[in-house]
Scaffold this active site. Structure first.
Site, PDB file in Angstrom:
ATOM      1  N   ARG A  22      24.927  -4.634 -57.487  1.00  0.00           N
ATOM      2  CA  ARG A  22      24.397  -6.077 -57.652  1.00  0.00           C
ATOM      3  C   ARG A  22      25.476  -6.949 -57.550  1.00  0.00           C
ATOM      4  O   ARG A  22      25.154  -8.053 -57.615  1.00  0.00           O
ATOM      5  CB  ARG A  22      23.982  -5.957 -58.968  1.00  0.00           C
ATOM      6  CG  ARG A  22      22.500  -5.264 -59.028  1.00  0.00           C
ATOM      7  CD  ARG A  22      21.847  -5.447 -60.623  1.00  0.00           C
ATOM      8  NE  ARG A  22      20.740  -4.706 -60.517  1.00  0.00           N
ATOM      9  CZ  ARG A  22      20.027  -4.323 -61.541  1.00  0.00           C
ATOM     10  NH1 ARG A  22      20.823  -4.687 -62.888  1.00  0.00           N
ATOM     11  NH2 ARG A  22      18.783  -3.795 -61.724  1.00  0.00           N
ATOM     12  N   GLU A  34      20.896   2.149 -52.270  1.00  0.00           N
ATOM     13  CA  GLU A  34      19.540   2.367 -52.367  1.00  0.00           C
ATOM     14  C   GLU A  34      19.056   3.643 -51.801  1.00  0.00           C
ATOM     15  O   GLU A  34      18.021   4.237 -52.326  1.00  0.00           O
ATOM     16  CB  GLU A  34      18.844   1.082 -51.314  1.00  0.00           C
ATOM     17  CG  GLU A  34      18.746  -0.019 -51.827  1.00  0.00           C
ATOM     18  CD  GLU A  34      17.776  -0.465 -53.044  1.00  0.00           C
ATOM     19  OE1 GLU A  34      17.080   0.528 -53.298  1.00  0.00           O
ATOM     20  OE2 GLU A  34      18.201  -1.374 -53.969  1.00  0.00           O
ATOM     21  N   GLN A  39      15.854   8.873 -55.266  1.00  0.00           N
ATOM     22  CA  GLN A  39      14.962  10.009 -56.112  1.00  0.00           C
ATOM     23  C   GLN A  39      15.789  10.118 -57.377  1.00  0.00           C
ATOM     24  O   GLN A  39      15.787  11.279 -57.722  1.00  0.00           O
ATOM     25  CB  GLN A  39      14.601  11.236 -55.298  1.00  0.00           C
ATOM     26  CG  GLN A  39      14.267  10.989 -53.768  1.00  0.00           C
ATOM     27  CD  GLN A  39      12.731  11.030 -53.724  1.00  0.00           C
ATOM     28  OE1 GLN A  39      12.054  11.317 -54.894  1.00  0.00           O
ATOM     29  NE2 GLN A  39      12.135  10.830 -52.706  1.00  0.00           N
ATOM     30  N   THR A  40      16.944   9.466 -57.730  1.00  0.00           N
ATOM     31  CA  THR A  40      17.745   9.546 -58.568  1.00  0.00           C
ATOM     32  C   THR A  40      17.876   8.566 -59.673  1.00  0.00           C
ATOM     33  O   THR A  40      17.619   7.290 -59.300  1.00  0.00           O
ATOM     34  CB  THR A  40      19.164   9.573 -57.821  1.00  0.00           C
ATOM     35  OG1 THR A  40      19.106  10.696 -57.147  1.00  0.00           O
ATOM     36  CG2 THR A  40      20.161  10.009 -58.661  1.00  0.00           C
ATOM     37  N   LEU A  77      22.705  16.090 -56.203  1.00  0.00           N
ATOM     38  CA  LEU A  77      21.874  15.021 -56.251  1.00  0.00           C
ATOM     39  C   LEU A  77      20.446  15.360 -55.623  1.00  0.00           C
ATOM     40  O   LEU A  77      19.529  14.851 -55.992  1.00  0.00           O
ATOM     41  CB  LEU A  77      21.949  13.655 -55.248  1.00  0.00           C
ATOM     42  CG  LEU A  77      22.961  12.834 -55.765  1.00  0.00           C
ATOM     43  CD1 LEU A  77      23.138  11.652 -54.702  1.00  0.00           C
ATOM     44  CD2 LEU A  77      22.176  12.207 -57.130  1.00  0.00           C
ATOM     45  N   GLY A  78      20.359  16.709 -54.995  1.00  0.00           N
ATOM     46  CA  GLY A  78      18.837  17.085 -54.423  1.00  0.00           C
ATOM     47  C   GLY A  78      18.329  15.981 -53.198  1.00  0.00           C
ATOM     48  O   GLY A  78      18.883  15.169 -52.741  1.00  0.00           O
ATOM     49  N   TYR A 117      10.197  -0.133 -48.516  1.00  0.00           N
ATOM     50  CA  TYR A 117      10.741  -0.632 -49.774  1.00  0.00           C
ATOM     51  C   TYR A 117      12.277  -0.962 -49.509  1.00  0.00           C
ATOM     52  O   TYR A 117      12.757  -2.050 -49.865  1.00  0.00           O
ATOM     53  CB  TYR A 117      10.538   0.293 -51.017  1.00  0.00           C
ATOM     54  CG  TYR A 117      11.643   0.160 -51.977  1.00  0.00           C
ATOM     55  CD1 TYR A 117      11.372  -0.876 -52.750  1.00  0.00           C
ATOM     56  CD2 TYR A 117      12.687   0.988 -52.015  1.00  0.00           C
ATOM     57  CE1 TYR A 117      12.555  -1.230 -53.637  1.00  0.00           C
ATOM     58  CE2 TYR A 117      13.810   0.940 -52.920  1.00  0.00           C
ATOM     59  CZ  TYR A 117      13.687  -0.328 -53.816  1.00  0.00           C
ATOM     60  OH  TYR A 117      14.691  -0.528 -54.661  1.00  0.00           O
ATOM     61  N   ASP A 135       8.024  -0.670 -55.309  1.00  0.00           N
ATOM     62  CA  ASP A 135       8.550   0.409 -55.472  1.00  0.00           C
ATOM     63  C   ASP A 135       7.591   0.944 -57.003  1.00  0.00           C
ATOM     64  O   ASP A 135       6.927   0.139 -57.108  1.00  0.00           O
ATOM     65  CB  ASP A 135       9.963   0.940 -55.884  1.00  0.00           C
ATOM     66  CG  ASP A 135      10.555   0.068 -57.028  1.00  0.00           C
ATOM     67  OD1 ASP A 135       9.795  -0.443 -57.695  1.00  0.00           O
ATOM     68  OD2 ASP A 135      11.491   0.487 -57.554  1.00  0.00           O
ATOM     69  N   CYS A 189       8.679  -2.487 -68.795  1.00  0.00           N
ATOM     70  CA  CYS A 189       7.244  -2.235 -68.701  1.00  0.00           C
ATOM     71  C   CYS A 189       7.226  -0.562 -68.100  1.00  0.00           C
ATOM     72  O   CYS A 189       7.221  -0.254 -67.059  1.00  0.00           O
ATOM     73  CB  CYS A 189       6.654  -2.975 -67.572  1.00  0.00           C
ATOM     74  SG  CYS A 189       4.901  -2.907 -67.357  1.00  0.00           S
ATOM     75  N   CYS A 199       8.604  -8.401 -73.638  1.00  0.00           N
ATOM     76  CA  CYS A 199       8.220  -8.866 -72.134  1.00  0.00           C
ATOM     77  C   CYS A 199       8.108 -10.171 -71.766  1.00  0.00           C
ATOM     78  O   CYS A 199       7.576 -11.150 -72.318  1.00  0.00           O
ATOM     79  CB  CYS A 199       7.037  -8.077 -71.605  1.00  0.00           C
ATOM     80  SG  CYS A 199       6.612  -8.519 -70.036  1.00  0.00           S
ATOM     81  N   CYS A 205      -0.273 -11.333 -69.142  1.00  0.00           N
ATOM     82  CA  CYS A 205      -0.504  -9.959 -68.833  1.00  0.00           C
ATOM     83  C   CYS A 205      -1.770  -9.674 -69.072  1.00  0.00           C
ATOM     84  O   CYS A 205      -2.244  -9.840 -70.319  1.00  0.00           O
ATOM     85  CB  CYS A 205       0.390  -9.151 -69.589  1.00  0.00           C
ATOM     86  SG  CYS A 205       0.205  -7.268 -69.153  1.00  0.00           S
TER      87      CYS A 205
END
Ligand code: SF4
Length: 336
Positions: A22, A34, A39-40, A77-78, A117, A135, A189, A199, A205
């Site tokens: 970031r 990214e 998936q991690t 990591l798969g 994404y 996502d 959330c 939130c 909401c």
């Protein structure tokens, strides 16, 4: 609508986690983060991100590496197709974009392993393009705030959420907006027991008002899990152990014990007359598959494997070879 973006960004500035990707606008580093995070979880991905950046500080070094080194770094990591796609895409950038990372959504989308994404994330974070990311976290936040019951696994629903994300995004601070909505989904959330009292958009909401929080987002069908039955032959002596290289499937170009795949957990008929020193069973879950694995330790390799492309690896050199997590876990658990 403008309030939504303002409120989440104000909250983000005060509450976001400090993460290395970031703090940069370098598209190479953002892309790497990214792909790792596809998936991690963030906690696990951090160490891999640091390792990749120190081994391959820039895109050219990644493109010039060999695939096995990349798979080695990825080990544990798969979803190894991500690592293979990273390597492919790095070479795509070198060959098709003169080694310069593409600077817009449409070109980024051409890279292997990059979907809508990821292209939206990179183009907004690195180049300030106003593309709304969608996502799992974003689906949850939007479906709840706007109480949308379109299924997120059908293209009709996906189009609606994508259009809404693009409508909501701040045109002046798209990167911050995208980071904020994802962080809100990850930290506040949450899928179960969201922290609505903390939130920043609880005043608007609709899922709170309509008492539909636990029904959002909607999915049209349950994920179907496929069962696979793997029988591995483990032959190990003082000089090393026998492995084979996979040429296809999810573990392509990684190394495993010689494998027989059948339709059940029963001992395969081909192995019935062979002495087995030790049997070890375990399960390994992937997103759409459940692997039932049995490892049979034997003193010699059965004849039926003679034609396979096998290699004997000295125990001390095992770490040079990329191994699927399932094989790695077996080696940790069993004293060979
Ligand atoms: S108020 Fe609760 S359900 Fe609504 S967006 Fe915030 S955390 Fe999610």
């Amino acid at each position: 609508m403008a309030d939504f973006s303002l409120q989440i960004r104000n909250w983000y500035r005060l509450n976001s986690r400090e993460l290395p990707w970031r703090k940069t606008k370098d598209p190479y580093k953002i892309w790497l983060s990214e792909i790792i995070l596809q998936q991690t979880k963030v906690d696990q991905g951090l160490a891999y991100y640091d390792r990749f950046i120190s081994s391959f500080p820039d895109l050219r070094m990644l493109a010039e590496a060999n695939e096995q080194d990349i798979l080695n770094l990825w080990q544990g990591l798969g979803y190894y197709s991500r690592a293979r796609n990273l390597y492919f895409a790095a070479n795509q950038i070198v060959n098709d974009f003169n080694g310069v990372f593409p600077d817009n959504y449409n070109d980024i989308l051409k890279l292997k392993g990059v979907g809508e994404y990821t292209a939206a994330a990179i183009s907004s974070f690195a180049f300030g393009e106003a593309r709304g990311v969608v996502d799992g976290n974003v689906y949850r936040v939007l479906s709840r705030v706007f109480d949308i019951d379109d299924p997120i696994d059908l293209s009709r629903g996906q189009k609606r959420f994508s259009a809404l994300a693009n409508e909501l995004i701040s045109k002046t601070s798209p990167a911050e907006h995208n980071q904020a909505i994802m962080e809100l989904g990850a930290m506040i959330c949450k899928p179960s027991r969201p922290k609505c009292e903390a939130c920043p958009v609880n005043n608007m909401c609709l899922a709170i008002a309509n008492k539909t929080i636990n029904e959002r987002p909607v999915k049209s069908k349950k994920l179907k899990i496929q069962d696979l039955f793997f029988h591995f032959i483990v032959v190990s002596d003082d000089n090393g152990l026998i492995l084979e290289k996979r040429h296809d499937g999810i573990w392509k170009n990684m190394f495993q014990f010689p494998l027989l795949e059948t339709k059940s957990m029963e001992l395969p008929s081909q192995l019935k007359k062979i002495y087995i020193e030790q049997e070890y069973r375990t399960k390994h879950n992937l997103s759409h598959r459940r692997i039932h694995a049995t490892f049979y330790k034997m003193s010699a390799l059965p004849k039926l494997f003679e034609r396979r492309e096998l290699i004997k690896i000295p125990h001390g050199e095992l770490e040079k070879y990329p191994l699927p997590r399932l094989i790695d876990r077996y080696l940790e658990d069993v004293d060979l």
